[in-house]
Enzyme design. Structure first.
Site, PDB file in Angstrom:
ATOM      1  N   GLY A 116       0.816  -1.255   0.024  1.00 34.40           N
ATOM      2  CA  GLY A 116      -0.047   0.046   0.116  1.00 34.40           C
ATOM      3  C   GLY A 116       1.003   1.137  -0.091  1.00 34.40           C
ATOM      4  N   CYS A 117       0.255   2.389  -0.422  1.00 35.99           N
ATOM      5  CA  CYS A 117       0.965   3.673  -0.416  1.00 35.99           C
ATOM      6  C   CYS A 117       1.436   4.198   0.893  1.00 35.99           C
ATOM      7  CB  CYS A 117       0.337   4.647  -1.248  1.00 35.99           C
ATOM      8  SG  CYS A 117      -1.662   4.844  -0.745  1.00 35.99           S
ATOM      9  N   TYR A 118       0.497   3.980   1.704  1.00 40.03           N
ATOM     10  CA  TYR A 118       0.617   4.739   3.195  1.00 40.03           C
ATOM     11  C   TYR A 118       2.137   3.758   3.835  1.00 40.03           C
ATOM     12  CZ  TYR A 118      -3.214   7.850   3.228  1.00 40.03           C
ATOM     13  OH  TYR A 118      -4.246   8.761   2.848  1.00 40.03           O
TER      14      TYR A 118
END
Length: 310
Positions: A116-118
């Site tokens: 995921g990006c976060y």
């Protein structure tokens, strides 16, 4: 023969970005299902099975269905950009810079879960400190982050850009995930090697692409009460020789008046900063990246290249 790549979900935000990136490649053959046939399950199965690598850019349930269509057909390798398999033990976690040997694990894997990006930003900050023994596994980690609105997909993009949208959002910045149950927390905890569930507070800003992830820590609660220089040295050593992740020099960070969330928009890199003051025993670790670059499509292409031996 050129490797065949099938992007299942190529019309979504991440899928479109990957398709655009691969369009410039003459060493690959990208196969695409006709748009009118996207919901034809049997035809999708044919395309999935015809591919050397299938990149899934789908919601979680649809990704699980796509994987089920490949049961008994192990010649197709899979990169899943959804959250469906990021904590599954049979899937390699697609963060190449995670730890020593991770590139090789991805290169050899049949099943790769794109991060995921976060979590990409947060794990990049905490994992090296955990591995080095500086960050106790039971430390009460808090992660604060802001993302460009493209991270919410086509629906959020429309809500932010179309003033005639029935659910138009006029806010310049908003918090979400308020009950602290964001779907990225399990992978952040697992791959960050944290025993205690971290607090994660995400937000969205009125800009398309970009991301800032912050992890504030008390130096006195870290093993040996390290200096800022020691924390910085651990990160620097961990990412030495990496061409995508850059640890900004401590003296350079100290001169910065601000960090711009959009600085790396449209790029695949990630910058890590160590800010703080030893007078108060506090450090703020910051990751800067593009939510659709290293945080999504860029990572997927990086993983694909590793799997193809490139």
């Amino acid at each position: 023969m050129k490797p065949k790549i099938f992007i299942d979900g190529e019309h979504g935000t991440t899928g479109l970005q990957i398709r655009t990136r691969l369009a410039e490649r003459d060493d690959l053959e990208v196969i695409s299902i006709p748009e009118a046939e996207r919901r034809n399950k049997d035809l999708r199965a044919d395309y999935l099975r015809a591919a050397d690598i299938a990149i899934l850019c789908l919601p979680d349930d649809a990704s699980k269905e796509a994987v089920s269509l490949l049961e008994g057909h192990n010649s197709t390798r899979i990169i899943d950009t959804s959250t469906a398999h990021r904590v599954h033990p049979d899937w390699a976690y697609g963060f190449a810079e995670l730890a020593k040997g991770q590139r090789e694990r991805i290169a050899e894997a049949r099943l790769v879960a794109n991060p995921g990006c976060y979590p990409t930003g947060a794990i990049a900050l905490v994992r090296p400190l955990c591995d080095a023994g500086l960050l106790p596994a039971d430390y009460p980690v808090s992660v604060n982050a802001v993302s460009g609105y493209t991270g919410g997909g086509k629906q959020l993009i429309a809500q932010m850009e179309d003033r005639n949208h029935p659910d138009y959002l006029a806010a310049n910045n908003f918090l979400y995930g308020l009950p602290l149950k964001h779907k990225h927390v399990p992978e952040l905890q697992l791959h960050g090697r944290l025993d205690r569930r971290p607090i994660f507070s995400p937000s969205v800003g009125r800009f398309p692409q970009g991301m800032i992830v912050q992890v504030p820590l008390f130096l006195s609660e870290l093993e040996g009460s390290p200096s800022l220089a020691k924390v910085h040295a651990v990160l620097t050593e961990h990412y030495a020789g990496q061409d995508i992740v850059e640890v900004v020099p401590l003296e350079e960070s100290a001169k910065l008046p601000r960090v711009d969330a959009e600085e790396l928009a449209g790029k695949d890199g990630m910058k890590l900063f160590v800010f703080g003051t030893e007078d108060h025993g506090q450090v703020n670790l910051v990751a800067l990246l593009d939510n659709l670059g290293k945080g999504a499509s860029g990572a997927a292409v990086q993983n694909m290249n590793l799997m193809l031996g490139k």
